[in-house]
Design a protein around this motif. Structure first.
Motif, short mmCIF file in Angstrom:
data_model
loop_
_atom_site.label_atom_id
_atom_site.label_comp_id
_atom_site.label_asym_id
_atom_site.label_seq_id
_atom_site.Cartn_x
_atom_site.Cartn_y
_atom_site.Cartn_z
N ASP A 1 0.82 -1.22 0.00
CA ASP A 1 0.00 0.00 0.00
C ASP A 1 0.85 1.27 0.00
OD1 ASP A 1 -2.28 -1.52 0.13
OD2 ASP A 1 -2.34 -1.52 2.32
N GLU A 2 2.18 1.12 0.03
CA GLU A 2 3.06 2.28 0.14
C GLU A 2 3.57 2.72 -1.23
OE1 GLU A 2 3.47 3.89 3.08
OE2 GLU A 2 1.95 2.44 3.69
N ARG A 3 4.23 3.87 -1.24
CA ARG A 3 4.83 4.35 -2.48
C ARG A 3 6.17 5.04 -2.18
NH1 ARG A 3 1.76 7.34 -5.80
NH2 ARG A 3 -0.19 6.47 -4.98
N GLY A 4 7.04 5.04 -3.19
CA GLY A 4 8.28 5.82 -3.12
C GLY A 4 9.35 5.25 -2.20
N LEU A 5 9.27 3.98 -1.86
CA LEU A 5 10.30 3.37 -1.01
C LEU A 5 11.20 2.47 -1.86
CD1 LEU A 5 8.06 2.51 2.07
CD2 LEU A 5 9.68 4.41 1.86
N ASP A 6 12.35 2.18 -1.30
CA ASP A 6 13.36 1.39 -2.01
C ASP A 6 13.63 0.13 -1.19
OD1 ASP A 6 15.39 0.56 -3.60
OD2 ASP A 6 16.67 2.31 -3.28
N PHE A 7 13.18 -1.02 -1.66
CA PHE A 7 13.26 -2.24 -0.86
C PHE A 7 14.37 -3.17 -1.36
CE2 PHE A 7 8.78 -1.03 -0.48
CZ PHE A 7 8.66 -0.98 0.90
N GLY A 8 15.05 -3.79 -0.42
CA GLY A 8 15.98 -4.87 -0.73
C GLY A 8 15.62 -6.06 0.16
N ILE A 9 15.66 -7.25 -0.40
CA ILE A 9 15.37 -8.46 0.37
C ILE A 9 16.52 -9.43 0.12
CG2 ILE A 9 13.80 -10.43 0.64
CD1 ILE A 9 11.56 -8.67 -0.46
N THR A 10 17.10 -9.95 1.19
CA THR A 10 18.20 -10.91 1.04
C THR A 10 17.77 -12.26 1.57
OG1 THR A 10 19.73 -9.10 1.48
CG2 THR A 10 20.63 -11.31 1.53
N THR A 11 17.98 -13.30 0.80
CA THR A 11 17.56 -14.64 1.23
C THR A 11 18.37 -15.72 0.52
OG1 THR A 11 15.67 -16.15 1.42
CG2 THR A 11 15.75 -14.79 -0.55
N LYS A 12 18.28 -16.91 1.10
CA LYS A 12 18.90 -18.08 0.49
C LYS A 12 17.80 -19.09 0.16
CE LYS A 12 23.04 -18.61 2.23
NZ LYS A 12 23.85 -18.68 3.43
N SER A 13 16.56 -18.65 0.19
CA SER A 13 15.44 -19.58 0.08
C SER A 13 14.64 -19.38 -1.20
CB SER A 13 14.50 -19.39 1.27
OG SER A 13 13.37 -20.19 1.11
N ASP A 14 14.27 -20.51 -1.81
CA ASP A 14 13.40 -20.43 -2.98
C ASP A 14 11.98 -20.05 -2.58
OD1 ASP A 14 13.34 -22.98 -1.68
OD2 ASP A 14 12.24 -23.81 -3.38
N LEU A 15 11.68 -20.08 -1.28
CA LEU A 15 10.34 -19.67 -0.84
C LEU A 15 10.03 -18.22 -1.24
CD1 LEU A 15 7.75 -20.32 0.77
CD2 LEU A 15 8.96 -19.59 2.85
N VAL A 16 11.08 -17.44 -1.45
CA VAL A 16 10.87 -16.04 -1.84
C VAL A 16 10.00 -15.93 -3.10
CG1 VAL A 16 13.03 -15.91 -3.19
CG2 VAL A 16 12.09 -13.84 -2.16
N ALA A 17 10.08 -16.93 -3.97
CA ALA A 17 9.28 -16.89 -5.21
C ALA A 17 7.78 -16.94 -4.93
CB ALA A 17 9.69 -18.03 -6.14
N ARG A 18 7.41 -17.47 -3.78
CA ARG A 18 5.98 -17.50 -3.38
C ARG A 18 5.38 -16.09 -3.44
NH1 ARG A 18 5.13 -17.84 2.91
NH2 ARG A 18 5.81 -15.69 2.56
N ASP A 19 6.20 -15.09 -3.12
CA ASP A 19 5.68 -13.73 -3.00
C ASP A 19 5.90 -12.89 -4.25
OD1 ASP A 19 4.81 -14.35 -0.49
OD2 ASP A 19 6.51 -13.46 0.55
N ALA A 20 6.16 -13.56 -5.39
CA ALA A 20 6.47 -12.82 -6.62
C ALA A 20 5.33 -11.85 -6.98
CB ALA A 20 6.72 -13.79 -7.77
N ALA A 21 4.08 -12.32 -6.91
CA ALA A 21 2.97 -11.44 -7.31
C ALA A 21 2.86 -10.23 -6.38
CB ALA A 21 1.66 -12.23 -7.31
N LEU A 22 3.09 -10.47 -5.11
CA LEU A 22 3.04 -9.38 -4.13
C LEU A 22 4.15 -8.36 -4.41
CD1 LEU A 22 1.65 -8.38 -1.59
CD2 LEU A 22 2.91 -10.13 -0.29
N MET A 23 5.30 -8.87 -4.77
CA MET A 23 6.42 -7.97 -5.08
C MET A 23 6.14 -7.16 -6.34
SD MET A 23 9.70 -10.27 -4.08
CE MET A 23 9.66 -11.23 -2.56
N VAL A 24 5.49 -7.79 -7.30
CA VAL A 24 5.11 -7.06 -8.52
C VAL A 24 4.20 -5.90 -8.13
CG1 VAL A 24 3.77 -7.23 -10.66
CG2 VAL A 24 5.45 -9.00 -10.08
N SER A 25 3.29 -6.18 -7.23
CA SER A 25 2.37 -5.14 -6.78
C SER A 25 3.13 -4.02 -6.07
CB SER A 25 1.34 -5.81 -5.87
OG SER A 25 0.65 -4.89 -5.14
N ILE A 26 4.10 -4.37 -5.23
CA ILE A 26 4.93 -3.36 -4.55
C ILE A 26 5.71 -2.54 -5.58
CG2 ILE A 26 6.93 -3.08 -3.03
CD1 ILE A 26 5.89 -5.51 -1.44
N ALA A 27 6.23 -3.24 -6.61
CA ALA A 27 7.09 -2.58 -7.60
C ALA A 27 6.35 -1.55 -8.44
CB ALA A 27 7.73 -3.64 -8.50
#
Ligand code: SF4
Length: 353
Positions: free
Chosen positions: A139-165
């Motif tokens: 729901d936010e705008r104008g922020l710069d996000f970085g996520i660091t992980t070693k897990s393929d589970l991160v792909a679960r949130d791809a659609a959510l990240m597209v929405s953030i992007a």
């Protein structure tokens, strides 16, 4: 309660709070516990001071032999370094409080998720704290996000990240130290296989999310050959990553307690050299880091990838990790209720499992 019914009176601050945390579940050798926190978003330390940091979990089940975040469990008087991978503390997520913190961020602020522990470790599959945070960020705008992980589970949130992007910048950093699966299994016993992590790189980049591959840490004579780093970079490029970086091993005393016995068992011929190199400092200095930087730069250029390193590596645990509510009064009939008297969301999720 499976342990620590009554916190020792000597303990204060986070050590006392950790000692009084409710056991949410015991899974083989791993216990998940719930930890209250006053703030979810903290300031980085050192040169990361300008960055906001989030670590939804303390401890990490992946148990990488080189992990430098183990020392954070010492703040809770958990001094056996292996407890870092066996007692996993999930922060009690409260959406209202989190939203209030998020509202205080300014346009252009950088928020880094997973500066100390993995935000997509196995606990996330159950408790979804990282996901709930991303839902707020959508729901936010104008922020710069970085996520660091070693897990393929991160792909679960791809659609959510597209929405953030759509209204923010977001980049995912997947750590892949080697493509040699047996070696990865030795060094990162419970982390997803490199092939699975590459699958996450592919899924995210196909969804339009910027992905970096980090080959941290580079360990002398283990994964530092040009051939080894080249294979990781080539696979990163093939699967759609836009940047690649790698930096030498950082060996704090708490990580040396695990890493050096690991070397003795698996790479005995390297022990003397590692002891000599890390005897006086946790960071390698001199020719070696320069050689690694030059090698990585050359490889990156070969595959036309950008440099995707976090602002400072390795990150330190941020100040917020110590800034917690005072411990709750716990009577004999305590049911693990949260401060407002309700069972926490996390507890309810565990009860449903
Ligand atoms: S994934 Fe990261 S936080 Fe987890 S054990 Fe490995 S190095 Fe430590």
């Amino acid at each position: 309660m499976l342990f620590n019914d009554d916190p020792p009176s000597k303990l204060v601050g986070i050590a006392r709070l950790a000692a009084s945390s409710e056991v949410l579940e015991t899974k083989r050798k791993v216990e998940y516990l719930e930890l209250q926190t006053r703030r979810f978003i903290g300031r980085g330390s050192g040169r990361m001071r300008s960055i906001w940091t989030i670590n939804p979990y303390r401890g990490c089940e992946y148990g990488c032999k080189y992990c430098y975040a183990r020392y954070a469990h010492e703040f809770m008087e958990l001094r056996d370094p292996e407890l870092f991978e066996r007692k996993i503390y999930a922060k009690q997520f409260q959406a209202v409080a989190f939203r209030a913190e998020v509202r205080r961020l300014k346009l252009g602020d950088t928020v880094w998720i997973g500066t100390a522990t993995d935000p997509y470790q196995p606990a996330e599959r159950r408790f979804e704290i990282t996901r709930q945070m991303l839902e707020v960020f959508a729901d936010e705008r104008g922020l710069d996000f970085g996520i660091t992980t070693k897990s393929d589970l991160v792909a679960r949130d791809a659609a959510l990240m597209v929405s953030i992007a759509r209204r923010n910048r977001i980049r995912v950093h997947l750590t892949i130290t080697t493509l040699d699966e047996p070696l990865a299994r030795l060094m990162e016993p419970l982390a997803p296989r490199p092939e699975l992590r590459l699958g996450a790189v592919r899924t995210l980049s196909q969804a339009g999310i910027a992905v970096s591959v980090l080959a941290h840490p580079v360990m002398p004579l283990i994964n530092d050959s040009e051939e080894s780093l080249d294979r990781v970079c080539a696979a990163a490029a093939r699967n759609g990553a836009s940047s690649f970086s790698a930096a030498p091993l950082f060996l704090k005393p708490c990580s040396a307690q695990v890493f050096l016995p690991f070397l003795e068992e698996r790479f005995p011929h390297l022990v003397r050299r590692y002891r000599e190199r890390f005897e006086k400092a946790a960071y390698l200095k001199g020719h070696y880091p320069e050689m690694v930087a030059e090698r990585v730069g050359r490889i990156r250029a070969r595959y036309k990838l950008a440099q995707g390193q976090p602002p400072e590596w390795p990150a330190q645990f941020p100040d917020d990790q110590l800034d917690l509510f005072p411990p709750l009064a716990k009577g004999p009939g305590s049911s693990g209720a949260s401060p407002n008297g309700t069972i926490s969301t996390l507890q309810r999720k565990v009860n449903r499992l």
